[in-house]
Design an enzyme around this catalytic site. Structure first.
Site, PDB file in Angstrom:
ATOM      1  N   PRO A 168      -3.105  11.576   0.624  1.00 34.65           N
ATOM      2  CA  PRO A 168      -3.015  10.525   1.642  1.00 34.65           C
ATOM      3  C   PRO A 168      -4.352   9.820   1.826  1.00 34.65           C
ATOM      4  CG  PRO A 168      -3.299  12.647   2.707  1.00 34.65           C
ATOM      5  CD  PRO A 168      -3.212  12.921   1.224  1.00 34.65           C
ATOM      6  N   GLY A 169      -4.297   8.534   2.045  1.00 37.13           N
ATOM      7  CA  GLY A 169      -5.501   7.772   2.380  1.00 37.13           C
ATOM      8  C   GLY A 169      -5.288   7.125   3.737  1.00 37.13           C
ATOM      9  N   ARG A 170      -4.485   6.067   3.711  1.00 42.64           N
ATOM     10  CA  ARG A 170      -4.235   5.260   4.905  1.00 42.64           C
ATOM     11  C   ARG A 170      -3.787   6.082   6.113  1.00 42.64           C
ATOM     12  NH1 ARG A 170      -2.763  -0.113   4.185  1.00 42.64           N
ATOM     13  NH2 ARG A 170      -2.182   0.430   2.056  1.00 42.64           N
TER      14      ARG A 170
ATOM     15  N   ARG B 198      -7.691  -7.617   4.118  1.00 46.40           N
ATOM     16  CA  ARG B 198      -6.252  -7.350   4.104  1.00 46.40           C
ATOM     17  C   ARG B 198      -5.398  -8.521   4.608  1.00 46.40           C
ATOM     18  NH1 ARG B 198      -3.832  -3.864   6.489  1.00 46.40           N
ATOM     19  NH2 ARG B 198      -2.459  -3.251   4.814  1.00 46.40           N
TER      20      ARG B 198
ATOM     21  N   TYR C 104      -3.064  -9.654   1.572  1.00 43.60           N
ATOM     22  CA  TYR C 104      -1.661  -9.221   1.632  1.00 43.60           C
ATOM     23  C   TYR C 104      -0.913  -9.842   2.801  1.00 43.60           C
ATOM     24  CZ  TYR C 104      -3.972  -5.002  -0.440  1.00 43.60           C
ATOM     25  OH  TYR C 104      -4.732  -4.114  -1.150  1.00 43.60           O
TER      26      TYR C 104
ATOM     27  N   CYS D  91     -16.093 -20.190   4.009  1.00 41.61           N
ATOM     28  CA  CYS D  91     -15.584 -21.508   3.644  1.00 41.61           C
ATOM     29  C   CYS D  91     -14.345 -21.402   2.763  1.00 41.61           C
ATOM     30  CB  CYS D  91     -16.688 -22.295   2.960  1.00 41.61           C
ATOM     31  SG  CYS D  91     -18.120 -22.416   4.051  1.00 41.61           S
ATOM     32  N   GLU D  92     -13.272 -20.908   3.335  1.00 42.69           N
ATOM     33  CA  GLU D  92     -11.977 -20.777   2.664  1.00 42.69           C
ATOM     34  C   GLU D  92     -10.915 -20.898   3.741  1.00 42.69           C
ATOM     35  OE1 GLU D  92     -11.093 -19.615  -0.576  1.00 42.69           O
ATOM     36  OE2 GLU D  92     -13.070 -18.997  -1.312  1.00 42.69           O
TER      37      GLU D  92
ATOM     38  N   TYR E 129      -8.997   0.843   3.834  1.00 40.91           N
ATOM     39  CA  TYR E 129      -9.087  -0.374   3.028  1.00 40.91           C
ATOM     40  C   TYR E 129      -9.736  -1.514   3.822  1.00 40.91           C
ATOM     41  CZ  TYR E 129      -5.905   2.557   0.437  1.00 40.91           C
ATOM     42  OH  TYR E 129      -5.349   3.635  -0.203  1.00 40.91           O
TER      43      TYR E 129
END
Ligand SMILES: *Cc1c(COP(=O)(O)O)cnc(C)c1O
Length: 414
Positions: A274-276, A312, A316, A342-343, A371
């Site tokens: 497990p990570g998240r 994130r 996503y 600047c995006e 993440y």
């Protein structure tokens, strides 16, 4: 459950007001709660207590040394995906015999380093990688433990970028080739074939895909047994989802129960990566409103954190709850919360109902422990932010904010 709560209209991390930390550490910064990390790990670990198991924390979710050290002390192992992560986990004090190494593109140098460290096992993702591991093991005159990562072809029902267990994904060996791989590997003296592994995706909010995957692994185990190949480990990967908005992911108990009911009669040690689910809700990103701007179309809150700090939402279209650090009671009005980059894709939230806030107001971007920092970059020459850990009513900077000097490190004019 986590330890970020309001007391008297003020957001606290454990027993310290977030505002107090923001008075001493420049925004933006990541803030982790050690009590939450501890709780999440222990709940997860206890859920599997009925069966031999090892929890290998997925380091790519959060690789801060202090986080790894804390989890290691609680008994966690590590799932690594690079030589850099190997270096980190060893420095953090996680023993080599609790480290598994995943990833489709391990270089020979990385393989040598991990074999030398005598990690628990490599999760091998191709025949050519197996050959590379063989070469390095022979060179080091050691016997190296391997598992094959198989691709069980199950649909994880998650975002396509974080779905990994479909035939069209780059990960693992197709089931149809795995048997041959096991036969070849078990004939090699330098390889000790100990396990089978899969990882079907991330942010899964149902148990069924995990159960499907473990079912396919079980049929593979029986097939292998027919050829006299017996394994010690089943590694089911990570991927258990968390609540960002209104998802209802399974509790670790329900997840463990579903998995264990499939393997309870098997002697294999279960590895989970497990990570998240360990770190996601144990961290927030604290940011400050630099400017507010109302146009005919929209209200903007321009904050000092940007997509380079937390990618994130941009990558996503992920949802992160955003809370004012000091609660206000004004009515809600939709606002875009955007960064200085600047995006147009640089946003933390769009059309989000927010109270009326002023220049200088602090915001907490919730569920940012996984993440978050690990995916941050220096885009727009922005120094990476600091990371801070709280223990009860104390805090410590566990990674200093980068300086302009760190931005230029290694560069030269010519
Ligand atoms: C990313 C990854 C994990 C962790 O996934 P989470 O969704 O964070 O639990 C586990 N194993 C492998 C091989 C991974 O690539």
């Amino acid at each position: 459950m986590n330890h970020f709560n309001y007391k008297d209209k003020e957001l606290y991390c454990e027993n310290i007001p977030v505002k107090e930390i923001a008075g001493k550490v420049k925004t933006p910064f990541y803030l982790y709660s050690s009590a939450t990390l501890t709780r999440h790990f222990n709940v997860f670990d206890r859920a599997f207590s009925g069966h031999p198991h090892l929890i290998c924390f997925a380091v790519k979710a959060n690789s801060n040394l202090a986080v790894l050290n804390l989890l290691g002390k609680l008994g966690a192992g590590a799932d690594i995906v690079s030589g850099g992560e190997l270096h980190r986990v060893l420095k953090a004090g996680i023993p080599a015999d609790r480290i598994v190494y995943s990833g489709v593109g391990k270089t020979e140098k990385e393989i040598r380093e991990a074999a030398k460290a005598d990690i628990l096992m490599f999760n091998v993702e191709s025949m050519e990688e197996m050959d590379a591991i063989s070469r390095q093991a022979r060179r080091l005159k050691c016997r190296t433990r391997v598992s094959f990562r198989v691709n069980p072809d199950v649909d994880a029902n998650t975002h396509p970028y974080i779905s990994t267990g479909l035939k069209k994904n780059k990960f693992g060996l197709p089931m149809s080739q795995a048997l041959e791989a096991y036969k070849v590997a078990s004939d090699r003296d330098e390889l000790d074939v100990v396990g089978i592994d899969c990882h079907i995706g991330s942010q899964l909010i149902q148990v069924e895909p995990f159960v499907d995957a473990i079912g396919r692994i079980k049929s593979m185990l029986y097939e292998l047994k027919g050829f006299g190949i017996r394994l010690k480990f089943i590694d089911i990967g990570g991927g258990l989802g968390i609540k960002y908005q209104d998802e209802i992911p399974p509790e670790p108990d329900a997840y463990a129960k579903a998995l264990l009911s499939e393997i309870k009669d098997l002697p294999h040690c279960l590895i989970i990566e497990p990570g998240r689910s360990i770190v996601g809700n144990a961290g927030i990103l604290v940011t400050k409103i630099l400017y507010t701007k109302d146009t005919e179309e929209k209200r903007f809150y321009i904050v000092d954190a940007a997509m380079n700090d937390l990618v994130r939402p941009s990558l996503y279209e992920a949802y992160h709850e955003i809370l004012p650090v000091i609660e206000t009671n004004t009515h809600l009005h939709p606002a875009d919360i955007v960064g200085p980059i600047c995006e147009t894709g640089d946003f933390l939230a769009r059309e989000r109902p927010m109270p009326d806030l002023n220049q200088g107001s602090l915001l907490a971007v919730m569920s940012a422990g996984a993440y978050g920092f690990t995916m941050s970059s220096n885009y727009n020459s922005r120094p990476r932010v600091s990371e801070v850990m709280v223990k009860d009513d104390h805090f410590k900077v566990i990674r200093k904010r980068e300086t302009y000097a760190s931005l230029l490190r290694g560069e030269t004019v010519w």
